[in-house]
Write a protein that holds these residues in place. Structure first.
Motif, PDB file in Angstrom:
ATOM      1  N   GLY A   1       0.894   8.858 -12.802  1.00  0.00           N
ATOM      2  CA  GLY A   1       0.552   8.416 -11.456  1.00  0.00           C
ATOM      3  C   GLY A   1      -0.564   7.385 -11.559  1.00  0.00           C
ATOM      4  N   CYS A   2      -0.886   6.763 -10.467  1.00  0.00           N
ATOM      5  CA  CYS A   2      -1.933   5.742 -10.419  1.00  0.00           C
ATOM      6  C   CYS A   2      -3.172   6.340  -9.759  1.00  0.00           C
ATOM      7  CB  CYS A   2      -1.417   4.553  -9.614  1.00  0.00           C
ATOM      8  SG  CYS A   2      -2.672   3.304  -9.242  1.00  0.00           S
TER       9      CYS A   2
ATOM     10  N   SER B   1       9.517   6.506 -11.549  1.00  0.00           N
ATOM     11  CA  SER B   1       8.404   7.068 -10.787  1.00  0.00           C
ATOM     12  C   SER B   1       7.528   7.911 -11.708  1.00  0.00           C
ATOM     13  CB  SER B   1       8.948   7.971  -9.676  1.00  0.00           C
ATOM     14  OG  SER B   1       9.779   7.238  -8.819  1.00  0.00           O
TER      15      SER B   1
ATOM     16  N   ALA C   1       1.456   8.682  -6.498  1.00  0.00           N
ATOM     17  CA  ALA C   1       2.868   8.756  -6.866  1.00  0.00           C
ATOM     18  C   ALA C   1       3.683   7.593  -6.307  1.00  0.00           C
ATOM     19  CB  ALA C   1       3.457  10.076  -6.393  1.00  0.00           C
ATOM     20  N   LYS C   2       3.058   6.678  -5.591  1.00  0.00           N
ATOM     21  CA  LYS C   2       3.797   5.541  -5.026  1.00  0.00           C
ATOM     22  C   LYS C   2       3.963   4.398  -6.024  1.00  0.00           C
ATOM     23  CE  LYS C   2       2.596   6.669  -0.319  1.00  0.00           C
ATOM     24  NZ  LYS C   2       1.969   6.250   0.921  1.00  0.00           N
ATOM     25  N   VAL C   3       3.299   4.480  -7.174  1.00  0.00           N
ATOM     26  CA  VAL C   3       3.427   3.457  -8.203  1.00  0.00           C
ATOM     27  C   VAL C   3       4.839   3.526  -8.790  1.00  0.00           C
ATOM     28  CG1 VAL C   3       2.552   4.928 -10.066  1.00  0.00           C
ATOM     29  CG2 VAL C   3       2.307   2.451 -10.242  1.00  0.00           C
ATOM     30  N   ARG C   4       5.374   2.387  -9.214  1.00  0.00           N
ATOM     31  CA  ARG C   4       6.709   2.320  -9.824  1.00  0.00           C
ATOM     32  C   ARG C   4       6.645   1.502 -11.111  1.00  0.00           C
ATOM     33  NH1 ARG C   4       7.010   5.965  -7.139  1.00  0.00           N
ATOM     34  NH2 ARG C   4       8.392   6.411  -5.396  1.00  0.00           N
TER      35      ARG C   4
ATOM     36  N   HIS D   1       2.210  -1.637  -8.137  1.00  0.00           N
ATOM     37  CA  HIS D   1       1.350  -0.795  -7.312  1.00  0.00           C
ATOM     38  C   HIS D   1       1.725  -0.925  -5.839  1.00  0.00           C
ATOM     39  CE1 HIS D   1      -1.356   0.161 -10.647  1.00  0.00           C
ATOM     40  NE2 HIS D   1      -1.177  -1.081 -11.036  1.00  0.00           N
ATOM     41  N   GLU D   2       1.343   0.053  -5.046  1.00  0.00           N
ATOM     42  CA  GLU D   2       1.618   0.049  -3.610  1.00  0.00           C
ATOM     43  C   GLU D   2       1.036  -1.197  -2.939  1.00  0.00           C
ATOM     44  OE1 GLU D   2       1.344   3.174   0.059  1.00  0.00           O
ATOM     45  OE2 GLU D   2      -0.349   3.128  -1.317  1.00  0.00           O
TER      46      GLU D   2
ATOM     47  N   CYS E   1      -2.941   4.456  -6.078  1.00  0.00           N
ATOM     48  CA  CYS E   1      -1.780   4.645  -5.197  1.00  0.00           C
ATOM     49  C   CYS E   1      -0.974   5.900  -5.516  1.00  0.00           C
ATOM     50  CB  CYS E   1      -0.899   3.402  -5.166  1.00  0.00           C
ATOM     51  SG  CYS E   1      -0.388   2.735  -6.741  1.00  0.00           S
TER      52      CYS E   1
END
Length: 84
Positions: A58-59, A25, A64-67, A40-41, A62
């Motif tokens: 982060g993205c 994350s 903090a939902k990016v992995r 991406h989300e 998206c």
């Protein structure tokens, strides 16, 4: 005589499939230099290179939902003993 180039395994990793399933994350430290897949989300995927010790970002879209997941480790040339 040409020296064999080997990939550096992720420390503490079981390797192989287990390694490729581990996701990271934003704000986690990059464990090994290499090529990472960005998920991406929205479902969109990219590949990027990260250097060990940096933080996953982060993205812009998206947040903090990016992995991130490792695709292939690749030693950073300036960390390689042969180039010091």
């Amino acid at each position: 005589m040409q020296k064999e180039v080997r990939l550096i395994p992720i420390i503490g990793s079981g390797g192989g499939e287990q390694r490729s399933r581990r996701t990271y994350s934003p704000n986690e430290e990059v464990p090994e230099s290499g090529i990472y897949q960005v998920q991406h989300e929205s479902g969109e995927k990219d590949t990027v290179v990260f250097l060990r010790g940096n933080m996953f970002p982060g993205c812009e879209d998206c947040g903090a939902k990016v992995r991130y997941s490792i695709v292939r480790t690749a030693p950073y040339i300036f960390d390689d003993e042969d180039f010091k």
